[in-house]
Design a protein around this motif. Structure first.
Motif, PDB file in Angstrom:
ATOM      1  N   THR A  78       0.780  -1.334  -0.009  1.00 11.40           N
ATOM      2  CA  THR A  78      -0.111   0.164  -0.203  1.00 11.40           C
ATOM      3  C   THR A  78       0.785   1.070   0.193  1.00 11.40           C
ATOM      4  O   THR A  78       1.596   1.528   1.116  1.00 11.40           O
ATOM      5  CB  THR A  78      -0.964  -0.050   1.302  1.00 11.40           C
ATOM      6  OG1 THR A  78      -1.699  -1.276   1.294  1.00 11.40           O
ATOM      7  CG2 THR A  78      -1.753   1.363   1.145  1.00 11.40           C
ATOM      8  N   PRO A  79       0.944   2.092  -0.985  1.00 20.24           N
ATOM      9  CA  PRO A  79       1.886   3.363  -1.193  1.00 20.24           C
ATOM     10  C   PRO A  79       1.198   4.508  -0.094  1.00 20.24           C
ATOM     11  O   PRO A  79      -0.242   4.327  -0.303  1.00 20.24           O
ATOM     12  CB  PRO A  79       1.956   3.587  -2.710  1.00 20.24           C
ATOM     13  CG  PRO A  79       0.559   2.896  -3.175  1.00 20.24           C
ATOM     14  CD  PRO A  79       0.498   1.794  -2.459  1.00 20.24           C
ATOM     15  N   LEU A  80       1.964   5.147   0.196  1.00 20.80           N
ATOM     16  CA  LEU A  80       1.373   6.176   1.333  1.00 20.80           C
ATOM     17  C   LEU A  80       2.155   7.484   1.110  1.00 20.80           C
ATOM     18  O   LEU A  80       3.267   7.215   0.594  1.00 20.80           O
ATOM     19  CB  LEU A  80       1.277   5.745   2.665  1.00 20.80           C
ATOM     20  CG  LEU A  80       0.773   4.555   3.121  1.00 20.80           C
ATOM     21  CD1 LEU A  80       0.961   4.111   4.445  1.00 20.80           C
ATOM     22  CD2 LEU A  80      -0.763   4.699   2.834  1.00 20.80           C
ATOM     23  N   ASP A  81       1.542   8.625   1.247  1.00 20.15           N
ATOM     24  CA  ASP A  81       2.314   9.645   1.036  1.00 20.15           C
ATOM     25  C   ASP A  81       2.082  10.734   2.540  1.00 20.15           C
ATOM     26  O   ASP A  81       1.074  10.698   3.074  1.00 20.15           O
ATOM     27  CB  ASP A  81       1.433  10.786   0.163  1.00 20.15           C
ATOM     28  CG  ASP A  81       1.576  10.197  -1.263  1.00 20.15           C
ATOM     29  OD1 ASP A  81       2.771  10.113  -1.769  1.00 20.15           O
ATOM     30  OD2 ASP A  81       0.562  10.021  -1.900  1.00 20.15           O
ATOM     31  N   ILE A  82       3.326  10.620   3.071  1.00 18.38           N
ATOM     32  CA  ILE A  82       3.270  11.199   4.479  1.00 18.38           C
ATOM     33  C   ILE A  82       4.112  12.586   4.421  1.00 18.38           C
ATOM     34  O   ILE A  82       4.558  12.971   3.318  1.00 18.38           O
ATOM     35  CB  ILE A  82       3.779  10.138   5.500  1.00 18.38           C
ATOM     36  CG1 ILE A  82       5.496   9.915   5.302  1.00 18.38           C
ATOM     37  CG2 ILE A  82       2.935   8.903   5.471  1.00 18.38           C
ATOM     38  CD1 ILE A  82       5.834   9.116   6.457  1.00 18.38           C
ATOM     39  N   ARG A  83       4.793  13.059   5.484  1.00 15.63           N
ATOM     40  CA  ARG A  83       5.529  14.270   5.552  1.00 15.63           C
ATOM     41  C   ARG A  83       6.529  14.136   6.853  1.00 15.63           C
ATOM     42  O   ARG A  83       6.032  13.498   7.669  1.00 15.63           O
ATOM     43  CB  ARG A  83       4.845  15.543   5.542  1.00 15.63           C
ATOM     44  CG  ARG A  83       4.000  15.794   6.813  1.00 15.63           C
ATOM     45  CD  ARG A  83       2.962  17.004   6.143  1.00 15.63           C
ATOM     46  NE  ARG A  83       1.995  17.205   7.266  1.00 15.63           N
ATOM     47  CZ  ARG A  83       1.917  18.159   8.225  1.00 15.63           C
ATOM     48  NH1 ARG A  83       3.291  19.128   8.176  1.00 15.63           N
ATOM     49  NH2 ARG A  83       1.303  18.302   9.326  1.00 15.63           N
ATOM     50  N   TRP A  84       7.583  14.742   6.709  1.00 13.81           N
ATOM     51  CA  TRP A  84       8.558  14.765   7.681  1.00 13.81           C
ATOM     52  C   TRP A  84       8.643  16.110   8.062  1.00 13.81           C
ATOM     53  O   TRP A  84       9.129  17.192   7.393  1.00 13.81           O
ATOM     54  CB  TRP A  84       9.812  14.493   7.221  1.00 13.81           C
ATOM     55  CG  TRP A  84      10.923  13.633   7.680  1.00 13.81           C
ATOM     56  CD1 TRP A  84      10.769  12.686   8.567  1.00 13.81           C
ATOM     57  CD2 TRP A  84      12.301  13.807   7.642  1.00 13.81           C
ATOM     58  NE1 TRP A  84      11.857  12.198   9.209  1.00 13.81           N
ATOM     59  CE2 TRP A  84      12.776  12.921   8.326  1.00 13.81           C
ATOM     60  CE3 TRP A  84      13.192  14.486   6.728  1.00 13.81           C
ATOM     61  CZ2 TRP A  84      14.343  12.618   8.535  1.00 13.81           C
ATOM     62  CZ3 TRP A  84      14.706  14.421   6.482  1.00 13.81           C
ATOM     63  CH2 TRP A  84      15.097  13.461   7.670  1.00 13.81           C
TER      64      TRP A  84
END
Length: 230
Positions: free
Chosen positions: A179-185
């Motif tokens: 499952t590809p996910l877009d997050i942030r740092w």
């Protein structure tokens, strides 16, 4: 206890900076929400493989029946035990991914996050997950997706021989879903941002990245690999 363990270049050497990184990663809870949609751990036993300083253990313990963190590096084991000393549902055990100190078919959910003892060439660790996760349970592995995002480009710059497509094919051959996910740092200060960039990248690459990337945040793509055990 650490036979066959490859030292981590970030958390083993820089646990204080890695603590900052843990707080910066995925402040929106995208990863946890995705995991819960696949297999919630409410009322179950969670096994956190490579738990480090135990950062995620209290969160799992909020609604799991029991949580076991496994970590091979003795100083991190001690830090994790201190962190969870007041949580009766949590136990931290010294151990490795290829020899998990838990009984057969005992876990409902297994979790490993940026733990490179799982993946291509690490079949003993995957076999152990098959031993310890009970029928209907799910194992999760969170890993970088180096095919996209600003952070993915940084990762490829640091490791130009890394083949993310080959990694994805490996997991598929093992019967895992992705499952590809877009997050942030996202950090609270530029100082914190610079500190964690410097524990994740070589000095040469870190200098170049920081010179070209202002601010305290970077977009970050990850893969959530997971498998349900029959």
């Amino acid at each position: 206890m650490t036979d066959g363990v490859v030292p981590s270049p970030n958390i083993w050497r820089h646990p204080a900076a890695y603590e900052i990184e843990n707080r910066a990663v995925d402040p929106d809870g995208v990863i946890e929400a995705a995991m819960r949609r696949i297999r919630d751990w409410r009322g179950g036993l969670v096994l956190d493989v490579g738990c480090g300083t135990g950062y995620h253990l209290p969160r799992f313990a909020a609604d799991a029946a029991r949580v076991v963190g496994v970590e091979p590096h003795p100083p991190l084991v001690e830090l994790a035990r201190r962190r969870t000393a007041g949580l009766p549902k949590v136990e931290v055990r010294a151990g490795t991914a290829q020899r998990l100190p838990v009984a057969d078919a005992s876990g409902d959910v297994a979790h490993a996050r940026w733990a490179y003892f799982l993946g291509p060439g690490c079949d003993p660790g995957l076999a152990e997950l098959g031993r310890v996760v009970r029928r209907g349970g799910v194992a999760f592995v969170v890993d970088n997706d180096a095919t996209r995002s600003t952070f993915g480009a940084w990762f490829r710059r640091e490791l130009p021989r890394y083949d993310p497509v080959a990694v994805e094919r490996f997991w598929a051959r093992q019967g895992w879903s992705r499952t590809p996910l877009d997050i942030r740092w996202a950090c609270e200060s530029r100082e914190d941002f610079e500190a964690i960039v410097r524990i994740e990248f070589s000095a040469r690459v870190a200098d170049a990245l920081l010179a070209s990337h202002p601010g305290m945040e970077v977009d970050y793509a990850v893969n959530l690999f997971w498998r349900t055990y029959p």
